[in-house]
Enzyme design. Structure first.
Site, short mmCIF file in Angstrom:
data_model
loop_
_atom_site.label_atom_id
_atom_site.label_comp_id
_atom_site.label_asym_id
_atom_site.label_seq_id
_atom_site.Cartn_x
_atom_site.Cartn_y
_atom_site.Cartn_z
CG ASN A 185 -2.04 -0.94 1.16
OD1 ASN A 185 -2.22 -1.61 0.14
ND2 ASN A 185 -2.83 -1.04 2.21
CE LYS A 186 2.88 1.98 4.58
NZ LYS A 186 3.39 0.99 5.45
#
Ligand SMILES: *Cc1c(COP(=O)(O)O)cnc(C)c1O
Length: 387
Positions: free
Chosen positions: A190-191
Site C-alpha cells: 500500500n505504500k
C-alpha cells in the site's frame, strides 16, 4: 470487485491499489527464470539505486518496514532501560518495535493540524532515560525537521525516522532519506513505492551498514571461500530478488507517482470546497504541496453532528462503490498498551483523530473524476445523516 448498488455499472473504487508496469512484470519473470530468486544481484541494484536517490548515503534493504525500525533501534544502541519517544497516531509497528528491543515507548500527543507528533510535547517528554525519538511522517507529511534535529542535538538523542509512508516526500527541497539520522522506509503493497513487502534503512556510515547487514542475516560475516563468523545476534530479514525487482521497477516512476498524488489531493480540496461535508464540519488534512508525498487523504468525521457512526459512514461509502480505510486508531488504547499502563484521556488529540478518521481512495491509477465521485458521495452521506 463488483458491488450491488444503484451505480453497479461503475467499478468499485478501492482506497488503494498498486501500479505495476508491464516491464516490471516481465522483469520479475526474468528473475524467476534466472536461477537466483532470493537476495542477490537485484538487491544490489535496488540498494545502489536507493542510495543514489538518498544522496549517496548507505542503504540496506529488508523484508519489511517493521524489521527496518527494529534494526534501526538496535543500530542506535537502544535496549533495556531506555525510553523512546514516539506518536500514538501511527501503525502499531512504530511502538511495538520499541518493546521488541526491550525498551519502553513514551508517547507524546499529536498536533491536530499536522496529525504528526507535537514537537513541544515531545520535548516535554524527554527524561534522563530517553535514548531515541521515532517521528512518524503520517501520510507522507514530514515533521518540522529543523526543529526535530535541533531537539535531538540538544539532548543528544538518536532519531530513527519512521518514513514508512514518506518515500518521495521532502523537507524544503531535500529528499526524505537524503537528510537526517537513521531513516526507515516501508515498501509494503500500500505504500507509495512497493516491493510487495519490504523496506530499507538509510544509514550514516559504512560501520552502520555492516551492522545492518549482520542484523539482517543471523549476524554472519563471510570471508574468502570458506570463512564464516557470527559475532552479533541477528535474525532473518533479507529481501528476495523478486521483491527487489518490483521495487526497482517502481523507483523509475516515483516522481510521476508523487506528481499524480499531488494532483489528486488538489482535486479533493477543490471537490470538497463549499460542500455539505465541509459545512457540517468534516476535517481535511493540512494542504501541504511542498513537502508531502500525499500517501493518503484522510478526513475526520464530525461524529457528534452525524446520526451514524464511522462504521456506518464507511458502509454508506461502500454501498456507493467506494472503499475506505482507518489509519489509525490511537495505539495506546490497544489492549497490549492498556496492560502496560496507558489509558484513555492521555493523548486526546490522537484519540479524537483515531476515532474519527477515514482514509479516502488515493492511488496513481485514479482519475480526478473518481475524486469528484468520492467527494459527491461524502457530501451526500453528510447531508443525509446530518443531525
Ligand atoms: C507500513 C508502516 C510500517 C510498517 O511497515 P511494514 O513494511 O508493513 O512492516 C511502520 N510504520 C508506519 C507508519 C507504516 O505506515
Amino acid at each position: 470487485m463488483t458491488q450491488s448498488s444503484p451505480q453497479s455499472t461503475v467499478p468499485f473504487l478501492p482506497f488503494v491499489r498498486p501500479e505495476i508496469d508491464e516491464e516490471t512484470i516481465q522483469g520479475v519473470v526474468d528473475v524467476l527464470r534466472s536461477g537466483w530468486i532470493t537476495t542477490g544481484p537485484q538487491n544490489q541494484a535496488f540498494e545502489a539505486a536507493l542510495s543514489e536517490y538518498c544522496g549517496g548515503r548507505p542503504v540496506r534493504t529488508f523484508n519489511s518496514g517493521t524489521a527496518t525500525l527494529e534494526i534501526g533501534l538496535r543500530i542506535a544502541g537502544v535496549g533495556p532501560g531506555d525510553e523512546v519517544i514516539t506518536t500514538p497516531a501511527s501503525w502499531v509497528a512504530t511502538s511495538n518495535v520499541v518493546y521488541e528491543v526491550g525498551a519502553t515507548p513514551v508517547f507524546a500527543d499529536i498536533d491536530p493540524i499536522t496529525r504528526n507528533i507535537d514537537l513541544d510535547k515531545l520535548e516535554a517528554a524527554i527524561t534522563p532515560k530517553t535514548k531515541a525519538i521515532i517521528p512518524v511522517f503520517l501520510s507522507g507529511l514530514p515533521v518540522d525537521m529543523d526543529r526535530l534535529y535541533a531537539i535531538a542535538r540538544q539532548h543528544k538523542l538518536r532519531v530513527i525516522e519512521d518514513a514508512a509512508q514518506a518515500f518521495g516526500a521532502s523537507w524544503n527541497g531535500k529528499r526524505i532519506g537524503a537528510i537526517g539520522d537513521i531513516v526507515s522506509f516501508s515498501f509494503h503493497a500500500n505504500k507509495n513505492l512497493t516491493s510487495i513487502e519490504g523496506g530499507a534503512l538509510v544509514l550514516n556510515d559504512e560501520a552502520e551498514a555492516v551492522l545492518a547487514q549482520k542484523y539482517r542475516l543471523q549476524g554472519i560475516t563471510r570471508t574468502g571461500f570458506d570463512g564464516m563468523d557470527c559475532d552479533v545476534l541477528g535474525g532473518k530479514y533479507n529481501l528476495t530478488d523478486v521483491a527487489a525487482r518490483v521495487g526497482l521497477g517502481q523507483l523509475k516512476h516515483i516522481e510521476r507517482f508523487t506528481r499524480q498524488r499531488h494532483a489528486l489531493a488538489r482535486a479533493y480540496f477543490a471537490g470538497f470546497e463549499g460542500g455539505a461535508a465541509v459545512k457540517l464540519g468534516i476535517g481535511l488534512p493540512l494542504a501541504d504541496f511542498t513537502n508531502s508525498n500525499w500517501h493518503m487523504f484522510q478526513i475526520t468525521l464530525p461524529l457528534e453532528k452525524l446520526a451514524i457512526d464511522r462504521a456506518g459512514f464507511m458502509g454508506e461509502l461502500k454501498e456507493r462503490g467506494i472503499g475506505s480505510g482507518v489509519h489509525y486508531p490511537a495505539i495506546h488504547l490497544f489492549t497490549l498498551y492498556r496492560e502496560r499502563g496507558f489509558k484513555a484521556g492521555m493523548f486526546p488529540h490522537a484519540e479524537r483523530f483515531g476515532a474519527s478518521t477515514v482514509t479516502l481512495p488515493l492511488f496513481t491509477q485514479m482519475t480526478e473524476a473518481d475524486v469528484a465521485r468520492v467527494c459527491g458521495a461524502v457530501n451526500e452521506i453528510c447531508a443525509k445523516f446530518a443531525k
